[in-house]
Design a protein around this motif. Structure first.
Motif, PDB file in Angstrom:
ATOM      1  N   THR A  26     -18.136   9.099 -12.073  1.00  0.00           N
ATOM      2  CA  THR A  26     -19.485   8.561 -11.927  1.00  0.00           C
ATOM      3  C   THR A  26     -19.472   7.647 -10.710  1.00  0.00           C
ATOM      4  O   THR A  26     -18.437   7.494 -10.054  1.00  0.00           O
ATOM      5  CB  THR A  26     -19.905   7.770 -13.183  1.00  0.00           C
ATOM      6  OG1 THR A  26     -19.122   6.575 -13.261  1.00  0.00           O
ATOM      7  CG2 THR A  26     -19.725   8.596 -14.456  1.00  0.00           C
ATOM      8  N   ASP A  27     -20.603   7.026 -10.429  1.00  0.00           N
ATOM      9  CA  ASP A  27     -20.641   6.085  -9.297  1.00  0.00           C
ATOM     10  C   ASP A  27     -19.720   4.887  -9.524  1.00  0.00           C
ATOM     11  O   ASP A  27     -19.188   4.322  -8.580  1.00  0.00           O
ATOM     12  CB  ASP A  27     -22.061   5.583  -9.057  1.00  0.00           C
ATOM     13  CG  ASP A  27     -22.928   6.622  -8.372  1.00  0.00           C
ATOM     14  OD1 ASP A  27     -22.377   7.497  -7.664  1.00  0.00           O
ATOM     15  OD2 ASP A  27     -24.158   6.575  -8.551  1.00  0.00           O
ATOM     16  N   ASP A  28     -19.534   4.501 -10.783  1.00  0.00           N
ATOM     17  CA  ASP A  28     -18.788   3.285 -11.101  1.00  0.00           C
ATOM     18  C   ASP A  28     -17.341   3.513 -11.524  1.00  0.00           C
ATOM     19  O   ASP A  28     -16.492   2.673 -11.270  1.00  0.00           O
ATOM     20  CB  ASP A  28     -19.490   2.504 -12.217  1.00  0.00           C
ATOM     21  CG  ASP A  28     -20.892   2.077 -11.822  1.00  0.00           C
ATOM     22  OD1 ASP A  28     -21.093   1.721 -10.644  1.00  0.00           O
ATOM     23  OD2 ASP A  28     -21.776   2.112 -12.687  1.00  0.00           O
ATOM     24  N   CYS A  29     -17.073   4.631 -12.205  1.00  0.00           N
ATOM     25  CA  CYS A  29     -15.752   4.843 -12.807  1.00  0.00           C
ATOM     26  C   CYS A  29     -15.367   6.312 -12.788  1.00  0.00           C
ATOM     27  O   CYS A  29     -16.212   7.191 -12.650  1.00  0.00           O
ATOM     28  CB  CYS A  29     -15.744   4.402 -14.273  1.00  0.00           C
ATOM     29  SG  CYS A  29     -15.975   2.653 -14.554  1.00  0.00           S
ATOM     30  N   VAL A  58     -26.108   6.839 -17.162  1.00  0.00           N
ATOM     31  CA  VAL A  58     -25.378   7.261 -15.966  1.00  0.00           C
ATOM     32  C   VAL A  58     -26.123   8.430 -15.325  1.00  0.00           C
ATOM     33  O   VAL A  58     -26.488   9.398 -15.993  1.00  0.00           O
ATOM     34  CB  VAL A  58     -23.924   7.663 -16.315  1.00  0.00           C
ATOM     35  CG1 VAL A  58     -23.210   8.193 -15.089  1.00  0.00           C
ATOM     36  CG2 VAL A  58     -23.176   6.478 -16.905  1.00  0.00           C
ATOM     37  N   ALA A  77     -11.960   2.030 -12.660  1.00  0.00           N
ATOM     38  CA  ALA A  77     -13.163   1.482 -12.042  1.00  0.00           C
ATOM     39  C   ALA A  77     -13.082   1.647 -10.529  1.00  0.00           C
ATOM     40  O   ALA A  77     -12.027   1.490  -9.935  1.00  0.00           O
ATOM     41  CB  ALA A  77     -13.320   0.014 -12.411  1.00  0.00           C
ATOM     42  N   ARG A  78     -14.203   1.961  -9.943  1.00  0.00           N
ATOM     43  CA  ARG A  78     -14.274   2.095  -8.487  1.00  0.00           C
ATOM     44  C   ARG A  78     -14.607   0.738  -7.873  1.00  0.00           C
ATOM     45  O   ARG A  78     -15.413  -0.004  -8.406  1.00  0.00           O
ATOM     46  CB  ARG A  78     -15.354   3.066  -8.072  1.00  0.00           C
ATOM     47  CG  ARG A  78     -15.110   4.478  -8.469  1.00  0.00           C
ATOM     48  CD  ARG A  78     -16.214   5.342  -7.871  1.00  0.00           C
ATOM     49  NE  ARG A  78     -16.210   6.659  -8.404  1.00  0.00           N
ATOM     50  CZ  ARG A  78     -15.426   7.643  -7.978  1.00  0.00           C
ATOM     51  NH1 ARG A  78     -14.572   7.413  -6.996  1.00  0.00           N
ATOM     52  NH2 ARG A  78     -15.487   8.831  -8.500  1.00  0.00           N
ATOM     53  N   THR A  79     -13.999   0.486  -6.735  1.00  0.00           N
ATOM     54  CA  THR A  79     -14.380  -0.709  -5.975  1.00  0.00           C
ATOM     55  C   THR A  79     -15.550  -0.329  -5.093  1.00  0.00           C
ATOM     56  O   THR A  79     -15.869   0.846  -4.900  1.00  0.00           O
ATOM     57  CB  THR A  79     -13.212  -1.209  -5.112  1.00  0.00           C
ATOM     58  OG1 THR A  79     -12.891  -0.189  -4.157  1.00  0.00           O
ATOM     59  CG2 THR A  79     -11.990  -1.531  -5.958  1.00  0.00           C
ATOM     60  N   SER A  80     -16.219  -1.301  -4.518  1.00  0.00           N
ATOM     61  CA  SER A  80     -17.391  -1.005  -3.687  1.00  0.00           C
ATOM     62  C   SER A  80     -17.008  -0.160  -2.468  1.00  0.00           C
ATOM     63  O   SER A  80     -17.793   0.645  -2.009  1.00  0.00           O
ATOM     64  CB  SER A  80     -18.069  -2.299  -3.239  1.00  0.00           C
ATOM     65  OG  SER A  80     -17.161  -3.108  -2.534  1.00  0.00           O
ATOM     66  N   ALA A  83     -16.887   3.614  -3.629  1.00  0.00           N
ATOM     67  CA  ALA A  83     -18.105   4.188  -4.182  1.00  0.00           C
ATOM     68  C   ALA A  83     -18.712   5.252  -3.282  1.00  0.00           C
ATOM     69  O   ALA A  83     -19.285   6.209  -3.753  1.00  0.00           O
ATOM     70  CB  ALA A  83     -19.125   3.092  -4.466  1.00  0.00           C
TER      71      ALA A  83
END
Length: 85
Positions: A26-29, A58, A77-80, A83
Motif C-alpha cells: 500500500t502507500d504506507d506499508c 486503503v 512501514a514505508r518512509t516518506s 512512498a
C-alpha cells in the motif's frame, strides 16, 4: 501435474526454506501473509486480506502471490522517501 509431483516439489521447497506468501503493498506499508502450502491456498485467502484493507480505507493496493523465504517482518512501514518508489 500429478499429486505425487506436487508433494515432491512442496517437500523440496520446505527443505530450501521456501513457502508461498502473499505480499500486499500500500502507500504506507507492505504486508506479508502466510506461509501457505500452495499457490491455490494463498489465492483462496488473498481476497480476505484485500477486503480488510479496503474496509480500513486503503486506496492503493498491489498484490503479489509468490514463493519466497519467510520475510524478516510481516509488516514493513514505508518512509516518506520510499512512498514514491
Amino acid at each position: 501435474m500429478t499429486s505425487l509431483l506436487k508433494r515432491l516439489i512442496s517437500l523440496l521447497d520446505r527443505l530450501r526454506g521456501l513457502a508461498v506468501w502473499i505480499e500486499i503493498a500500500t502507500d504506507d506499508c507492505t504486508y506479508y501473509y502466510g506461509p501457505f502450502t500452495s499457490l491455490e491456498e494463498a489465492e483462496a485467502h488473498k481476497g480476505n486480506y484485500i477486503a480488510d484493507l479496503k474496509a480500513e480505507g486503503v486506496q492503493k493496493i498491489e498484490v503479489q502471490v509468490k514463493k519466497m523465504r519467510q520475510p524478516q517482518a510481516l509488516t514493513v512501514a514505508r518512509t516518506s522517501s520510499q512512498a514514491g518508489s
